[in-house]
Scaffold this active site. Structure first.
Site, PDB file in Angstrom:
ATOM      1  CE  LYS A 148       6.914   6.676   9.009  1.00  0.00           C
ATOM      2  NZ  LYS A 148       6.179   6.748   7.717  1.00  0.00           N
ATOM      3  CG  ASN A 149       7.539   3.831   5.961  1.00  0.00           C
ATOM      4  OD1 ASN A 149       6.628   4.340   6.612  1.00  0.00           O
ATOM      5  ND2 ASN A 149       8.418   4.549   5.272  1.00  0.00           N
TER       6      ASN A 149
ATOM      7  CB  CYS B 173       1.734  14.834   0.554  1.00  0.00           C
ATOM      8  SG  CYS B 173       3.204  14.252   1.344  1.00  0.00           S
TER       9      CYS B 173
ATOM     10  NE  ARG C  77       4.141  10.558  -0.783  1.00  0.00           N
ATOM     11  CZ  ARG C  77       4.269  10.225   0.495  1.00  0.00           C
ATOM     12  NH1 ARG C  77       4.136  11.138   1.424  1.00  0.00           N
ATOM     13  NH2 ARG C  77       4.545   8.995   0.845  1.00  0.00           N
TER      14      ARG C  77
ATOM     15  CG  ASP D 127      11.732   7.807   3.486  1.00  0.00           C
ATOM     16  OD1 ASP D 127      11.238   8.751   2.849  1.00  0.00           O
ATOM     17  OD2 ASP D 127      11.118   6.739   3.696  1.00  0.00           O
TER      18      ASP D 127
ATOM     19  NE  ARG E  67       2.907  11.482   9.824  1.00  0.00           N
ATOM     20  CZ  ARG E  67       3.140  11.519   8.521  1.00  0.00           C
ATOM     21  NH1 ARG E  67       3.419  12.656   7.943  1.00  0.00           N
ATOM     22  NH2 ARG E  67       3.091  10.436   7.791  1.00  0.00           N
TER      23      ARG E  67
HETATM   24  N1  EPU Z   1       3.941   7.335  -7.793  1.00  0.00           N
HETATM   25  C1  EPU Z   1       3.152   7.471  -8.920  1.00  0.00           C
HETATM   26  N2  EPU Z   1       1.938   6.829  -8.935  1.00  0.00           N
HETATM   27  C2  EPU Z   1       1.502   6.072  -7.902  1.00  0.00           C
HETATM   28  C3  EPU Z   1       2.316   5.937  -6.762  1.00  0.00           C
HETATM   29  C4  EPU Z   1       3.528   6.577  -6.750  1.00  0.00           C
HETATM   30  O1  EPU Z   1       3.496   8.163  -9.867  1.00  0.00           O
HETATM   31  O2  EPU Z   1       0.395   5.521  -7.995  1.00  0.00           O
HETATM   32  C5  EPU Z   1       5.251   8.011  -7.767  1.00  0.00           C
HETATM   33  C6  EPU Z   1       5.341   9.051  -6.626  1.00  0.00           C
HETATM   34  O3  EPU Z   1       4.815  10.294  -7.026  1.00  0.00           O
HETATM   35  C7  EPU Z   1       6.826   9.092  -6.343  1.00  0.00           C
HETATM   36  C8  EPU Z   1       7.265   7.647  -6.619  1.00  0.00           C
HETATM   37  O4  EPU Z   1       6.229   7.054  -7.391  1.00  0.00           O
HETATM   38  O5  EPU Z   1       7.456   9.926  -7.276  1.00  0.00           O
HETATM   39  C9  EPU Z   1       7.510   6.828  -5.380  1.00  0.00           C
HETATM   40  O6  EPU Z   1       6.412   6.944  -4.481  1.00  0.00           O
HETATM   41  P1  EPU Z   1       5.931   5.719  -3.598  1.00  0.00           P
HETATM   42  O7  EPU Z   1       4.554   5.342  -4.009  1.00  0.00           O
HETATM   43  O8  EPU Z   1       6.956   4.650  -3.584  1.00  0.00           O
HETATM   44  O9  EPU Z   1       5.824   6.356  -2.159  1.00  0.00           O
HETATM   45  P2  EPU Z   1       4.840   5.864  -1.044  1.00  0.00           P
HETATM   46  O10 EPU Z   1       4.587   4.421  -1.208  1.00  0.00           O
HETATM   47  O11 EPU Z   1       3.677   6.780  -0.969  1.00  0.00           O
HETATM   48  C10 EPU Z   1       6.638   5.115   0.694  1.00  0.00           C
HETATM   49  C11 EPU Z   1       7.007   5.493   2.097  1.00  0.00           C
HETATM   50  C12 EPU Z   1       7.621   6.887   2.089  1.00  0.00           C
HETATM   51  C13 EPU Z   1       8.869   6.850   1.197  1.00  0.00           C
HETATM   52  C14 EPU Z   1       8.488   6.367  -0.213  1.00  0.00           C
HETATM   53  C15 EPU Z   1       9.677   6.196  -1.129  1.00  0.00           C
HETATM   54  C16 EPU Z   1       5.367   4.283   3.392  1.00  0.00           C
HETATM   55  C17 EPU Z   1       4.182   4.318   4.274  1.00  0.00           C
HETATM   56  N3  EPU Z   1       5.808   5.454   2.916  1.00  0.00           N
HETATM   57  O12 EPU Z   1       5.703   6.095   0.253  1.00  0.00           O
HETATM   58  O13 EPU Z   1       8.012   7.170   3.426  1.00  0.00           O
HETATM   59  O14 EPU Z   1       9.438   8.130   1.114  1.00  0.00           O
HETATM   60  O15 EPU Z   1       7.818   5.101  -0.122  1.00  0.00           O
HETATM   61  O16 EPU Z   1      10.587   5.305  -0.593  1.00  0.00           O
HETATM   62  O17 EPU Z   1       5.929   3.227   3.136  1.00  0.00           O
HETATM   63  C18 EPU Z   1       8.521   8.556   5.275  1.00  0.00           C
HETATM   64  O18 EPU Z   1       8.547   7.535   5.978  1.00  0.00           O
HETATM   65  O19 EPU Z   1       8.945   9.677   5.655  1.00  0.00           O
HETATM   66  C19 EPU Z   1       7.980   8.457   3.921  1.00  0.00           C
HETATM   67  C20 EPU Z   1       7.559   9.528   3.231  1.00  0.00           C
END
Ligand code: EPU
Length: 418
Positions: free
Chosen positions: A22-23, A117, A122, A305, A397
């Site tokens: 998915k990701n 969320c 996030r 995850d 999802r």
């Molecule tokens: N963060 C910031 N600023 C930003 C972006 C992120 O401070 O601009 C922080 C977040 O608050 C968090 C950390 O960085 O503490 C990591 O967040 P990340 O941005 O990596 O998460 P994401 O990209 O929104 C993806 C996956 C998630 C998975 C996370 C961590 C996708 C679509 N989603 O989310 O997947 O948990 O990386 O590996 O790729 C799931 O599939 O259940 C899921 C939540």
């Protein structure tokens, strides 16, 4: 609203195949917006988030065409709409992935802020700071991010936080920027590498994906490509933990063992037999499970995850284990529900202490987010009686036909209408 009725205890046995990730599929779909041509994707998982992203792309003017299991995406070039509205974005945070491609391709984009969320705040500040570093003018107004740039210009940008979708957004945007972009402190997740592979076959010049430093030489145009997304390490990992918790013997086909190394090491440490070949992994549960403490971390660390699913496993280990969640501040919502089934878990901030083994007994429990739902299903497999997991839409999802896959491994799981 659908629910699962799981009658346990069960021992899982057999072979299961992971779906496409998915990701990895979500950024691949978003990347199609960059193409001056058609991007054809295969291996997309049949899950709700992929339907939502396809709908968003259609809303942005992309023509989508299914041919068997292949999805052909043809963006309408300059005529595409640039707005991703709240109704679509609110159901899926990953919609923010269209921001980078839209601004790179059209010079402007308007995307609803993803909002709250269940698993934490996030923020997307790093996505925005990165786009600003490439010359975009970013404004936040009325719950929307608007970004504008005649043409993005390559630059050096260091992420203040390791972010998976942030890295992907910037990587996509930089492909069409003028000059060279150097991204530092990048996420190294396999899904970033898979996206880079797709972008490269579209004509992009990307070096270093999978490391903390990615260098992108911007090009004027990206073209058509065909791409198969990698298999879902989180879905696969969930079935491996299911094998371990049920004391079963399960082979995961189509898996990439290197992408699951941190989980496999831990499963070995808790007493499972792990056999990893080039594209399959076999897990055989031992007689007694040993406790093992983990801390979630960006790849190649233990994935956040899989934290909820692992916690369900530790309720069956002989002794005390701890789980330290370092990525998201509110990712323990499965704990009260597991405790209602008989687990003995205490939480303080980002730490959880699990006393095991505790026999689990069936209860009515409520899914709160995607991975928490999976953890409750795993607990249901070993609980005595019929566990009802409500609000399975969270699970749908990200898990393709989970009840069918579990049934094929010998579980007694029924999808029913609440
Ligand atoms: N963060 C910031 N600023 C930003 C972006 C992120 O401070 O601009 C922080 C977040 O608050 C968090 C950390 O960085 O503490 C990591 O967040 P990340 O941005 O990596 O998460 P994401 O990209 O929104 C993806 C996956 C998630 C998975 C996370 C961590 C996708 C679509 N989603 O989310 O997947 O948990 O990386 O590996 O790729 C799931 O599939 O259940 C899921 C939540």
């Amino acid at each position: 609203m659908d629910r699962f009725e799981i009658t346990g205890p069960t021992r899982l046995e057999g072979t299961v195949t992971a779906a496409g990730a998915k990701n990895a599929a979500l950024p691949a779909l978003a990347a199609s917006l960059l193409a001056d041509g058609t991007v054809t994707l295969s291996g997309l998982p049949v899950v709700q988030d992929i339907r939502t992203m396809s709908r968003l792309l259609e809303h942005l003017g992309t023509e989508t065409r299914w041919d068997g299991e292949r999805l052909a995406l043809t963006p309408s070039g300059t005529a595409v709409k640039d707005d991703a509205d709240y109704d679509l974005v609110k159901t899926m945070r990953a919609s923010i992935l269209v921001l980078g491609p839209l601004i790179a391709r059209l010079g402007h984009a308007k995307v609803s802020l993803p909002g709250g969320c269940a698993i934490g705040v996030r923020p997307i500040d790093q996505h925005l700071a990165g786009l600003e570093a490439l010359g975009a003018e970013v404004t936040l107004e009325h719950g929307y991010v608007s970004a504008r740039a005649d043409r993005l210009v390559g630059n050096r940008f260091r992420f203040a936080a390791r972010t998976v979708t942030g890295t992907e957004n910037l990587l996509m945007a930089a492909c069409l920027a003028r000059g060279t972009t150097v991204l530092e402190n990048c996420a190294c997740e396999p899904e970033v590498v898979d996206l880079s592979r797709l972008l490269t076959s579209m004509g992009a010049q990307v070096h270093g994906a999978g490391t903390e430093r990615i260098e992108i030489q911007g090009v004027d145009r990206l073209g058509s490509a065909e791409h198969r997304v990698i298999s879902d390490r989180i879905e696969g990992g969930t079935y491996l933990i299911a094998a371990a918790i049920s004391g079963g013997d399960v082979r995961l086909a189509g898996a990439l063992p290197d992408d699951l190394r941190s989980l496999l090491d831990v499963l070995e440490e808790v007493g499972c037999r792990v056999e990893a070949e080039c594209s399959s992994i076999r897990i055989a549960g031992g007689d007694g499970l040993r406790p093992c403490s983990i801390e979630t971390a960006p790849h190649p660390g233990f994935p956040t995850d899989l934290q909820a699913q692992y916690m369900a496993l530790m309720t069956q280990a002989e002794g005390r284990s701890t789980v330290h969640e370092t990525i998201f501040e509110n990712r323990f919502q499965h704990v009260p529900e597991l405790n209602r089934m008989g687990a003995a878990i205490q939480v303080d901030g980002g730490h959880a202490w699990i006393e095991g083994p505790t026999p689990l007994s069936a209860a009515n429990v409520m899914a709160t987010d995607l991975r928490a739902s999976a953890s409750l299903v795993l607990a249901g497999l070993v609980a005595d009686g019929t566990t009802i997991v409500d609000r399975i839409y969270h699970l749908d999802r990200g898990y393709e036909r989970m009840e069918e896959k579990l049934k094929a491994l010998g579980a007694d799981v029924v999808r029913a209408q609440a």
